[in-house]
Design an enzyme around this catalytic site. Structure first.
Site, PDB file in Angstrom:
ATOM      1  N   ASP A 163       0.860  -1.190   0.000  1.00 14.03           N
ATOM      2  CA  ASP A 163       0.000   0.000   0.000  1.00 14.03           C
ATOM      3  C   ASP A 163       0.896   1.240   0.000  1.00 14.03           C
ATOM      4  O   ASP A 163       1.640   1.460   0.960  1.00 14.03           O
ATOM      5  CB  ASP A 163      -0.897  -0.023   1.237  1.00 14.03           C
ATOM      6  CG  ASP A 163      -2.042   0.973   1.161  1.00 14.03           C
ATOM      7  OD1 ASP A 163      -2.043   1.804   0.238  1.00 14.03           O
ATOM      8  OD2 ASP A 163      -2.928   0.913   2.021  1.00 14.03           O
ATOM      9  N   ASP A 164       0.854   2.025  -1.062  1.00 16.47           N
ATOM     10  CA  ASP A 164       1.632   3.274  -1.152  1.00 16.47           C
ATOM     11  C   ASP A 164       3.142   3.043  -1.213  1.00 16.47           C
ATOM     12  O   ASP A 164       3.917   3.924  -0.819  1.00 16.47           O
ATOM     13  CB  ASP A 164       1.328   4.214   0.022  1.00 16.47           C
ATOM     14  CG  ASP A 164      -0.083   4.766   0.000  1.00 16.47           C
ATOM     15  OD1 ASP A 164      -0.851   4.396  -0.909  1.00 16.47           O
ATOM     16  OD2 ASP A 164      -0.431   5.555   0.892  1.00 16.47           O
ATOM     17  N   CYS A 221      -6.171   4.323  -3.553  1.00 20.01           N
ATOM     18  CA  CYS A 221      -6.377   2.969  -3.021  1.00 20.01           C
ATOM     19  C   CYS A 221      -7.645   2.300  -3.533  1.00 20.01           C
ATOM     20  O   CYS A 221      -7.590   1.252  -4.180  1.00 20.01           O
ATOM     21  CB  CYS A 221      -6.429   3.009  -1.495  1.00 20.01           C
ATOM     22  SG  CYS A 221      -4.951   3.670  -0.696  1.00 20.01           S
ATOM     23  N   HIS A 275     -10.782  -2.351   1.825  1.00 16.01           N
ATOM     24  CA  HIS A 275     -11.056  -0.967   1.384  1.00 16.01           C
ATOM     25  C   HIS A 275     -11.987  -0.883   0.183  1.00 16.01           C
ATOM     26  O   HIS A 275     -11.906   0.062  -0.606  1.00 16.01           O
ATOM     27  CB  HIS A 275      -9.747  -0.224   1.090  1.00 16.01           C
ATOM     28  CG  HIS A 275      -9.860   1.263   1.327  1.00 16.01           C
ATOM     29  ND1 HIS A 275      -8.855   2.155   1.019  1.00 16.01           N
ATOM     30  CD2 HIS A 275     -10.865   2.015   1.821  1.00 16.01           C
ATOM     31  CE1 HIS A 275      -9.219   3.374   1.331  1.00 16.01           C
ATOM     32  NE2 HIS A 275     -10.451   3.327   1.830  1.00 16.01           N
ATOM     33  N   ASP A 312      -0.376  -0.768  -4.838  1.00 18.46           N
ATOM     34  CA  ASP A 312      -1.646  -0.300  -5.395  1.00 18.46           C
ATOM     35  C   ASP A 312      -1.517   1.051  -6.079  1.00 18.46           C
ATOM     36  O   ASP A 312      -2.317   1.397  -6.956  1.00 18.46           O
ATOM     37  CB  ASP A 312      -2.747  -0.262  -4.333  1.00 18.46           C
ATOM     38  CG  ASP A 312      -2.411   0.612  -3.133  1.00 18.46           C
ATOM     39  OD1 ASP A 312      -1.282   1.129  -3.036  1.00 18.46           O
ATOM     40  OD2 ASP A 312      -3.294   0.787  -2.272  1.00 18.46           O
ATOM     41  N   GLN A 313      -0.531   1.862  -5.711  1.00 19.90           N
ATOM     42  CA  GLN A 313      -0.210   3.113  -6.412  1.00 19.90           C
ATOM     43  C   GLN A 313       1.150   3.585  -5.927  1.00 19.90           C
ATOM     44  O   GLN A 313       1.763   2.936  -5.090  1.00 19.90           O
ATOM     45  CB  GLN A 313      -1.263   4.203  -6.182  1.00 19.90           C
ATOM     46  CG  GLN A 313      -1.384   4.703  -4.766  1.00 19.90           C
ATOM     47  CD  GLN A 313      -2.473   4.001  -4.000  1.00 19.90           C
ATOM     48  OE1 GLN A 313      -3.501   3.664  -4.551  1.00 19.90           O
ATOM     49  NE2 GLN A 313      -2.254   3.770  -2.720  1.00 19.90           N
TER      50      GLN A 313
END
Length: 578
Positions: free
Chosen positions: A30-31, A70, A131, A337-338
């Site tokens: 995540d991130d 997200c 999420h 995810d990004q």
């Protein structure tokens, strides 16, 4: 005897089919920025296990998230479709779910790769962050929950990790507090002061009820603020096992170790059957956390500590696959995810966002730093180790890839935007199947990427770009994230054109003078965007204000004592999946 022989042949064939089906372990950070892992060039952040994965498989160097946020990125990953197709792309400034009791989420009509694999006899589990919503109309329908989208087992956080989940880490709602509470309080104080001065000067004598009204209004605003600060954490930051709350509010103590142990147990319990494991890390989203074994050990503060703990978890999963002798029959995919959230800086000046390497921008915008993410695929004996592929690929590509490998046909009643990766990964083709990719900022088409046939060029055209602030910065620090419309963006007519294959840092926009085919290239990309738009259908907006807002009747709580919602059943229920 003939019946018995036929039965034995049937059982052998079934066993052979089961054995031939590969397993899937999908690891989602995540991130995490593309400049964070060692295998992507970082020299000081220790990621030996992610690097080990890259050495044993294929490293994708132009792997793209379908969205730089997200919720929509995860929707695209799960469905193989641009999030705008499922209504998982916002039309407002808020592009993700912020409350567990929101009614929006991944629609029940969407088909995830987990659903397809479950129909093929796979055991399926999602461990970590979801999420993508919980319920639609009442707290018991669980229409958006992972167990309604093909996962036999879920253990993790149904919403997201955020600063408000960890005491002392601040709040993502600071700007809202200023606008909705502090500003009105200042106006009330000014009104009270004005009334007092006017009364003292003898110019106006306000009735006592006016003072009482302003005092009660100030008290109400302050009470609402204190109530929000007190209740937000337990109401939104909790762990679930399947559809039951096991820890509310969640504890960060050894959280990565607990989820990793559960993932390892799932692998061991399902070693004899085909399985799908999605391990969705809470790292590297703020609030940052790590156990005592990693805290203070890295060269990059709390961010580095968390990254190195996540890398440890990756290593544990790889070790279990080796231990069970499943590595050669398991496709492992690691990605983020990004891009890294570059605006994550504490009030003390500590940088808590990662590195996007040489690339511009980051999370929440479609400059390369926001969407170009780590992407690693390993399958020993099937995919050649040590390869590096620079063709455009997407996190949507996992959907058709795993579906085909599992023997599942793709849904025929909808557009699937992802493409099967195996021909590219096995070097049966040298080119990505994506001639065009479309980059959305929430529900707004932000940019188009074009890789023309019989050409090594990759073009990228922006219809608008975010206004970085302060001027000269590499992000939207004044608003903490970049927004997608209005005063926060600059619109470009003609579109801003880059040749990404030569200018990956996006520093030198092309002009008709510098690129003779300027208008021809833009025309082709705009025509592609128009064709793409014609494939879109009107669907309910899952991230509308009505779907985003907190609905008390949807609130999940592990106790019946009002909104206290305090429990810890993680140990009592056992730490491992069934």
């Amino acid at each position: 005897m003939m019946t018995l022989l036929l039965l034995l042949l049937f059982l052998c064939e079934a066993q052979s089919r089961a054995a031939s089906k590969p397993n899937f372990v999908l690891l989602m950070a995540d991130d995490l920025g593309i400049g964070d892992p060692g295998c992507y060039g970082n020299k000081t952040l220790r990621t030996p296990n992610i690097d080990r994965l890259a050495r044993g498989g294929v490293k994708l160097t132009q792997h793209l998230a379908a969205s730089p946020l997200c919720t929509p990125s995860r929707a695209a990953f799960m469905t193989g479709r641009y999030p705008v197709r499922s209504g998982m792309a916002s039309q407002s400034q808020v592009g993700v779910f912020l409350f567990s009791a929101s009614s929006g989420g991944l629609p029940p009509s969407e088909i995830t790769f987990a659903k397809l694999l479950k129909d093929q006899g796979y055991s399926t589990a999602l461990i970590g962050k979801w999420h993508l919503g919980i319920s639609c109309h009442d707290p018991g329908d669980f229409c958006h929950h992972p167990t309604s989208h093909g996962f036999d087992y879920f253990h993790g956080l149904p919403l997201t990790n955020m600063r408000d989940c960890k005491l002392g880490e601040g709040s993502v709602f600071t700007a809202a507090f200023r606008l909705l509470v502090l500003l009105p309080m200042q106006l009330i104080a000014l009104a009270l002061l004005t009334l007092v001065v006017l009364k003292w000067l003898g110019l106006f004598r306000a009735p006592p009820c006016a003072f009482l009204f302003l005092f009660l209004l100030a008290t109400l605003l302050l009470g609402l603020l204190l109530g929000f600060l007190h209740y937000f954490r337990p109401l939104n930051c909790f762990l679930m096992r399947n559809r039951d709350i096991t820890q509310q509010p969640m504890s960060y103590d050894n959280l990565t170790q607990r989820l990793t142990a559960d993932a390892a147990h799932f692998l061991r319990r399902n070693a004899e059957t085909p399985f799908l494991l999605v391990l969705s890390f809470l790292h590297m989203h703020t609030a940052l956390f790590s156990s005592k074994d990693f805290a203070g050990k890295s060269q990059h503060g709390s961010y580095g500590d968390a990254a190195e703990e996540m890398d440890w978890s990756v290593g544990q999963i790889l070790d279990v696959l080796d231990e069970l002798k499943l590595a050669n029959n398991t496709l492992v995919y690691f990605f983020s995810d990004q891009g890294a959230h570059v605006e994550e800086v504490t009030v003390k000046g500590e940088v808590q966002g990662g590195s996007n390497g040489i690339y511009k921008g980051g999370k929440a915008n479609n400059w390369e730093g926001g969407i170009r993410v780590p992407g690693i695929v390993r399958w020993p004996g099937v995919i050649q180790a040590g390869l590096e592929i620079d063709e455009p690929t997407s996190n949507m590509d996992i959907f058709p890839t795993v579906a085909k490998l599992a023997g599942s046909p793709l849904p025929q009643d909808r557009v699937i935007d992802g493409r099967d990766l195996m021909p590219l990964l096995q070097m049966r083709t040298q080119r990505s199947e994506h001639e065009f990719l479309f980059h959305y900022c929430n529900s707004y088409l932000n940019a188009v990427r074009w890789h023309p046939p019989n050409s090594t060029s990759i073009w990228k055209a922006f219809f608008f770009t975010p206004k970085f602030s302060p001027e000269g910065a590499n992000g939207c620090f004044d608003t903490h994230v970049c927004f997608c419309y209005g005063q926060y963006v600059t619109y470009h007519d003609p579109p801003l054109l880059f040749e990404i294959s030569r200018d990956p840092r996006e520093r030198n926009p092309l002009t008709p003078t510098s690129e003779p085919r300027f208008w021809e290239i833009l025309e082709a990309m705009q025509e592609a965007a128009a064709r793409h738009a014609r494939t879109l259908q009107d669907v309910p907006n899952q991230l509308s204000l009505g779907n985003l807002m907190w609905k008390p009747w949807l609130q999940l709580c592990c106790s019946s004592l009002g909104l206290s919602c305090q429990c810890d059943r993680e140990d009592q229920d056992g730490r491992h999946s069934p």
